[in-house]
Design an enzyme around this catalytic site. Structure first.
Site, PDB file in Angstrom:
ATOM      1  N   CYS A  18       0.825  -1.200   0.000  1.00 11.18           N
ATOM      2  CA  CYS A  18       0.000   0.000   0.000  1.00 11.18           C
ATOM      3  C   CYS A  18       0.867   1.260   0.000  1.00 11.18           C
ATOM      4  CB  CYS A  18      -0.878   0.036   1.239  1.00 11.18           C
ATOM      5  SG  CYS A  18      -1.878  -1.425   1.430  1.00 11.18           S
TER       6      CYS A  18
ATOM      7  N   ARG B 150       5.272   0.130  -5.995  1.00 10.98           N
ATOM      8  CA  ARG B 150       5.226  -0.662  -4.768  1.00 10.98           C
ATOM      9  C   ARG B 150       4.325  -1.881  -4.916  1.00 10.98           C
ATOM     10  NH1 ARG B 150       6.731   2.922  -0.404  1.00 10.98           N
ATOM     11  NH2 ARG B 150       5.434   1.838   1.091  1.00 10.98           N
TER      12      ARG B 150
ATOM     13  N   TRP C 204      -2.745  -2.933  -1.698  1.00  7.91           N
ATOM     14  CA  TRP C 204      -2.256  -4.273  -2.025  1.00  7.91           C
ATOM     15  C   TRP C 204      -2.967  -5.181  -1.034  1.00  7.91           C
ATOM     16  CZ3 TRP C 204       0.615  -8.256   0.247  1.00  7.91           C
ATOM     17  CH2 TRP C 204       1.241  -9.141  -0.648  1.00  7.91           C
TER      18      TRP C 204
ATOM     19  N   ASN D  18      -1.813   2.522   5.711  1.00  4.95           N
ATOM     20  CA  ASN D  18      -0.823   1.553   5.239  1.00  4.95           C
ATOM     21  C   ASN D  18      -0.367   0.770   6.466  1.00  4.95           C
ATOM     22  OD1 ASN D  18       1.362   0.240   4.129  1.00  4.95           O
ATOM     23  ND2 ASN D  18       2.560   2.080   3.738  1.00  4.95           N
ATOM     24  N   GLY D  19      -0.392  -0.571   6.384  1.00  2.00           N
ATOM     25  CA  GLY D  19      -0.010  -1.388   7.533  1.00  2.00           C
ATOM     26  C   GLY D  19      -1.120  -2.374   7.841  1.00  2.00           C
TER      27      GLY D  19
ATOM     28  N   GLU E 165      19.727 -15.829  -7.588  1.00  2.50           N
ATOM     29  CA  GLU E 165      19.205 -14.527  -7.999  1.00  2.50           C
ATOM     30  C   GLU E 165      18.675 -14.586  -9.443  1.00  2.50           C
ATOM     31  OE1 GLU E 165      18.224 -12.016  -6.613  1.00  2.50           O
ATOM     32  OE2 GLU E 165      18.211 -10.457  -8.135  1.00  2.50           O
TER      33      GLU E 165
ATOM     34  N   LYS F 198      14.829 -13.718 -10.440  1.00  2.00           N
ATOM     35  CA  LYS F 198      14.435 -12.726 -11.460  1.00  2.00           C
ATOM     36  C   LYS F 198      13.478 -13.363 -12.463  1.00  2.00           C
ATOM     37  CE  LYS F 198      15.203  -9.829  -9.977  1.00  2.00           C
ATOM     38  NZ  LYS F 198      15.723  -9.721  -8.721  1.00  2.00           N
TER      39      LYS F 198
ATOM     40  N   GLU G 187       9.975 -14.079 -10.941  1.00  2.00           N
ATOM     41  CA  GLU G 187       9.258 -12.837 -10.598  1.00  2.00           C
ATOM     42  C   GLU G 187       8.555 -12.221 -11.805  1.00  2.00           C
ATOM     43  OE1 GLU G 187      12.681 -10.699  -8.864  1.00  2.00           O
ATOM     44  OE2 GLU G 187      11.338 -10.041  -7.272  1.00  2.00           O
TER      45      GLU G 187
ATOM     46  N   HIS H 246      20.620 -34.701  -5.468  1.00  2.00           N
ATOM     47  CA  HIS H 246      19.874 -35.057  -4.247  1.00  2.00           C
ATOM     48  C   HIS H 246      18.396 -34.710  -4.379  1.00  2.00           C
ATOM     49  CE1 HIS H 246      23.735 -35.915  -2.497  1.00  2.00           C
ATOM     50  NE2 HIS H 246      24.145 -34.712  -2.871  1.00  2.00           N
TER      51      HIS H 246
ATOM     52  N   LYS I 290       6.927  -4.063  -4.280  1.00  2.00           N
ATOM     53  CA  LYS I 290       8.336  -3.657  -4.198  1.00  2.00           C
ATOM     54  C   LYS I 290       8.779  -3.561  -2.743  1.00  2.00           C
ATOM     55  CE  LYS I 290      12.121  -1.711  -6.015  1.00  2.00           C
ATOM     56  NZ  LYS I 290      12.963  -2.778  -6.552  1.00  2.00           N
TER      57      LYS I 290
HETATM   58  C1  G6P Z   1      10.175  -7.551  -2.244  1.00  2.00           C
HETATM   59  C2  G6P Z   1      10.683  -7.103  -3.612  1.00  2.00           C
HETATM   60  C3  G6P Z   1      12.016  -7.781  -3.903  1.00  2.00           C
HETATM   61  C4  G6P Z   1      13.000  -7.476  -2.790  1.00  2.00           C
HETATM   62  C5  G6P Z   1      12.452  -7.868  -1.419  1.00  2.00           C
HETATM   63  C6  G6P Z   1      13.313  -7.303  -0.306  1.00  2.00           C
HETATM   64  O1  G6P Z   1       9.829  -8.878  -2.287  1.00  2.00           O
HETATM   65  O2  G6P Z   1       9.754  -7.412  -4.622  1.00  2.00           O
HETATM   66  O3  G6P Z   1      12.526  -7.302  -5.135  1.00  2.00           O
HETATM   67  O4  G6P Z   1      14.192  -8.153  -3.036  1.00  2.00           O
HETATM   68  O5  G6P Z   1      11.151  -7.313  -1.232  1.00  2.00           O
HETATM   69  O6  G6P Z   1      13.237  -5.903  -0.375  1.00  2.00           O
HETATM   70  P1  G6P Z   1      14.274  -4.920   0.290  1.00  2.00           P
HETATM   71  O7  G6P Z   1      13.732  -3.550   0.008  1.00  2.00           O
HETATM   72  O8  G6P Z   1      14.281  -5.247   1.748  1.00  2.00           O
HETATM   73  O9  G6P Z   1      15.583  -5.156  -0.348  1.00  2.00           O
END
Ligand code: G6P
Length: 579
Positions: free
Chosen positions: A2, A27, A70, A96-97, A452, A456, A459, A475, A574
């Site tokens: 949010c 976000r 959200w 928000n929260g 990573e 990506k 996501e 394994h 985000k």
């Molecule tokens: C969310 C984002 C990711 C990010 C993670 C941690 O899931 O979509 O891209 O890596 O949060 O976020 P931060 O701001 O703590 O790095």
């Protein structure tokens, strides 16, 4: 997650709120809403994207609040979208929260005759304020705050006054101070177009903003909060001719890597404390946790300091070693799990540091000391340049602590980053885009790079992708291998090379198509690969980091070819501000 915006001044508040919400779009959200005082409270709520509804928003007034939601409590719908009003419709609230005790509060309010329209936790707030409101909005909000358990950043307006009352506990809230205008927002981005002067509200603060000025209360006290200057530029948050923010941000990586690496030496005393640490624990989530794993590998192998990564959401279930140094890593500085973990570490007596990209973020107020990455605003939900900036910061820390052992590797990364961004990955995209499952593998430093790369891919392309240490494949994951399960392998000259080559052969024997990121001129790797991506002949450390950028591009181009919403992938946010 949010996002909230509030405006009080001389402009049309709905327009400022809408523009602000667009800035917070990154976000992640599934519905949105705006309320203005004109002179009665007027609302607009919609599901889906703001841009699609932009022309239907006709709200007047120079005082207003807005929200991107959200969904947590209740499905994404117009009814569940903020702002919420009380029974009289005289008050409106965005939040928000999460209000953890909302169910109990809601039952009690219903018993007292209040009716609710939504499934949200937020809706209890306007009803509680309504019970206390007798003409002084700030007083009424102050009275109900002790009843709320959980996290909140809230903005409240009433039709009786030109006024916004704001409160913060555990969720971010920034107040921008312009000339005869004020803008509240979840972060600095919506504020940049109007002013650079901001106040980062503290937990427990209550702000009362009217055309005459602003007052901040903390408990019964009026407090002075320092104003800060937003460093980012409004131009940084535009796409600048790129098709997506993600692509733009990937192309910023050469600059970001150098800027961040060169800034680390500015904090020598801090580096001494890391050098003297008996052990280091890093807490982080998502991409930041993968960057932390790069650090742990380098710290252990280059400096010999025991370093472990604990996922922030799991940290509370682990003991904290005595005299441990705990570093929280977070692009946003607002990830709830990471903040909670660092607070626990602090309570247990650990020395606490953070590495974040956002000045004044909540994490910086929890950590004893802060390192900043110099990545600039990252808008795309998928983290790219912030990962590279975190890696740059960590590599430079290890370099300084080890007396320069990574100098060459850092120079090689800086030299070749612009080049690898131009690599042609189209053949690899063709090989993965119709797959149901992808396996990413690496060893040593390439293992977190594989994690990573897979993150990506899943996501933004929605293809199921998992990262594995190559030695783990036998394994379990070997059972998945077939001609329709492509493997993406990072196989670079160095200590991991001989066994990686054996692993590639074993996977080939199970018919798995292979995309291999190897060193240019490596004929053996090229021969076994279905698609070979030649990286420069650099050290294994530098090659692994350069490989991460190629894997970003592979995910990006695959997502584009599949037509997904690259910058705002479904269901993701985000900044994850709930645990
Ligand atoms: C969310 C984002 C990711 C990010 C993670 C941690 O899931 O979509 O891209 O890596 O949060 O976020 P931060 O701001 O703590 O790095």
């Amino acid at each position: 997650m949010c996002g909230i915006v509030g405006y009080l001044g001389y402009r049309q508040a709905a327009e400022v709120c809408m523009e602000g919400l667009l800035r917070l779009e990154y976000r992640g959200y599934d519905s949105f809403g705006i309320a203005t005082v004109s002179p009665e409270i007027t609302l607009f709520k919609e599901t889906g994207k703001i841009s699609a509804a932009k022309d239907s928003i006709h709200l007047n007034g120079t005082c207003g609040i807005g929200h991107t939601r959200w969904a947590t409590h209740g499905v994404p719908s117009k009814t569940n979208a903020h702002p919420f009003t009380d029974c009289t419709g005289k008050l409106a609230v965005v939040h928000n929260g999460i209000i953890e005790n909302y169910a109990q509060l809601k039952r009690e309010l219903e018993e007292r005759g209040h009716t609710f329209v939504s499934e949200t936790d937020t809706e209890v707030i306007p009803h509680l304020i309504e019970e206390q409101y007798a003409g002084n909005l700030c007083e009424a909000v102050a009275k109900i705050l002790p009843l709320l358990e959980g996290a909140y950043a809230i903005l409240v307006i009433t039709e009786d006054t030109q006024e916004i009352v704001a409160a913060r506990k555990g969720s971010p809230l920034v107040l921008g101070i312009g000339d005869n205008e004020y803008i509240f927002a979840s972060d600095g981005l919506p504020i940049l177009d109007y002013t650079r002067r901001v106040i980062y509200l503290e937990d427990g603060d209550l702000a009362d903003v009217t055309p005459a000025g602003y007052t901040i209360y903390h408990g019964a006290e009026v407090v002075e909060r320092k104003t800060a200057v937003l460093e980012w530029d409004a131009a940084d948050i535009r796409k600048g001719g790129f098709a997506h923010y993600m692509l733009k941000e990937m192309y910023e990586q050469p600059e970001v890597f150098s800027n961040t690496a060169s800034s680390i030496a500015e904090n020598p005393s801090l580096l001494c404390r890391l050098r003297d640490a008996r052990s280091i624990t890093i807490v982080a989530c998502g991409t930041s946790a993968n960057a932390a794993t790069v650090f742990a590998y380098l710290m252990e192998t280059v400096c010999g300091i025991p370093t472990r990564v604990v996922l922030a959401s799991e940290f509370k279930y682990y003991p904290t070693p005595k005299n441990d140094v705990v570093i929280a890593v977070s692009q946003s500085g607002e990830t709830a799990d990471t903040i909670a973990a660092l607070k626990i570490a602090k309570e247990k007596g650990a020395k606490t540091f953070c590495l974040t990209n956002v000045l004044g973020s909540s994490l910086t107020r929890t950590a004893e000391t802060t390192f900043y990455t110099r990545a600039g605003p990252e808008v795309s939900v998928a983290a790219t340049k912030s990962f590279t900036a975190q890696v740059a910061a960590f590599m430079e820390m290890v370099n300084i602590i080890s007396g320069g052992k990574l100098t060459e590797d850092i120079a090689e990364i800086q030299r070749y980053l612009p080049e690898v961004l131009e690599y042609d990955v189209d053949a690899a995209v063709e090989l993965v885009k119709d797959a149901a499952t992808l396996l990413y593998v690496g060893r040593g430093l390439s293992y977190p790079i594989a994690l990573e790369g897979a993150l990506k891919m899943k996501e933004i392309s929605y293809i199921h992708a998992e990262g594995y240490a190559a030695g783990e494949l036998k394994h379990g994951p070997f059972a998945l291998l077939s001609e329709s399960t492509p493997v993406v392998a990072v196989c670079l000259s160095g200590i991991t090379y001989p066994v990686m080559m054996s692993n590639l052969k074993e996977m080939k024997a199970r018919c798995a198509p292979e995309i291999v990121l190897g060193n240019a001129g490596d004929l053996d790797a090229e021969e076994i690969a279905d698609v070979f991506i030649p990286l420069p002949k650099v050290s294994e450390i530098a090659g692994s980091i350069l490989a991460s950028v190629v894997l970003q591009m592979l995910a990006y181009k695959t997502a584009v070819s599949l037509g997904t919403d690259v910058d705002m992938p479904r269901n993701l946010a985000k900044s994850v501000t709930v645990e």
